[in-house]
Design an enzyme around this catalytic site. Sequence first.
Site: not given
Length: 527
Positions: A61, A94-95, A387
């Site tokens: 994550d 998020t990445t 998530d």
Amino acid sequence: MAIDRIFKDEASEEKGERARMASFVGAMAIADLVKTTLGPKGMDKILQSTGRGREVTVTNDGATILKSLHIDNPAAKVLVDISKVQDDEVGDGTTSVVVLAGELLREAEKLVATKIHPMTIISGFRMAAECARNALLQKVADNKEDAEKFRSDLMNIAMTTLSSKILSQDKEHFAKLAVDAVMRLKGSTNLESIQIIKKPGGSLMDSFLDEGFILDKKIGIGQPKRIENAKILVANTAMDTDKVKIYGARVRVDSMARVAQIETAEKEKMREKVQKIIGHGINCFVNRQLIYNFPEELFADAGILAIEHADFDGIERLALVTGGEIASTFDNPESVKLGHCDLIEEIMIGEDKLIHFSGVAMGQACTIVLRGASHHVLDEAERSLHDALCVLSQTVNDSRILLGGGWPEMVMAKEVDELAKRTPGKKSLAIEAFSRALLAIPTIIADNAGLDSAELVSQLRAEHQKERCTAGIDVISGSVGDMAERGICEAFKVKQAVLLSATEAAEMILRVDEIITCAPRRREDRM
């Protein structure tokens, strides 16, 4: 006379080219660090803490990885920040947001090297981001009206989100858990009422969703194991024998009989307190603090189930879902709001006994029990599921969806390219650069899966010249596939947040032309 220095001894400053280089390099290094975790075939990272116990976290994550890094480079901190905001705002992507910002800066660096002013690049990026967003808006699908279709959209979004995480092998099972849990919320984005309990043992497939609330505690000795139509008093009060709690106080007595009197008085005080609590007409008492043997015995005699040491998170959530309030004084029973539920019973999960509250006042409450081989697996499973829950709860409110698998990036890149051709002046170079940065995301997804990215992305680009194209990268078969058929969907809100946050972060770093590091404060300066 020229002023040589205006800063203190240990302060440092970097100007112009050097400052810009430091910013670009730091930001690109962070993007390269998380780049390999992107996509369904992304790899995990092991994070080892330097503290006591050397705790190990295994995760892919982006936000978790970046949160755990201690970074010195100021530009890198900006990227860490945007990934945190993305995590809080929409939960997923998020990445992607860090990788996109890194790619934008990589392109900007080339343009700055050819003597194009950063402000020109920024205004080009602004136009490109606006154009890309409009391109997505024209292509969104919205099935909010059709309940069946909407549910299958939610399932697809959950499976797409989970496919890049540890839960990818059992993604259908977990997608169903997540969708069921979010549908119970009836449109609220407050995930407080979904509780996740982790119990080592079993396999990930043994995880299940339970309506109601589960408290990770045991029922006391000699107390009823099952209560119907429970009236619950949730409290945060001291139920140990009320000792003389004045520190440093000494009590002198002239005989042992007097000690016995003091003890009896303490017991009486406790008995009065318990009588007051029983006077609320309850049959279940949950306390955050300890309950000593004597009051526990009194509760058992009165046929009341007393639960001690429910952690703070537990009682807050219990009060929320049963509709009660947390009490700490018991003199006015009429002003205390009790919680209600249909049934309290003891259940077993694996080796452990837990207390299950079903039929709670807040109908949307539910508990997801995760099982798995070890604590590391469970922690990562919880992050993945969180998530998915975040994305789904946002999608229930903003139900616009897009296809996944690099499809949105190709759509945006195509429109941005068109815009570059129509725009005169140096800005067009920046707009072209933006479109190249967008193409980096499908390229990295393919690279991480060990595929020939150059071949696949050029095939994709050709496919996207056709009208109403739904092609994206299918990493499972290793070719260009139809995303609509595969059911690979993403929430529009996630993509929009990635696009706008990454552009703004890149812009902010591009504006920098000087980095000043302050001298550390010395002890004697504080006087």
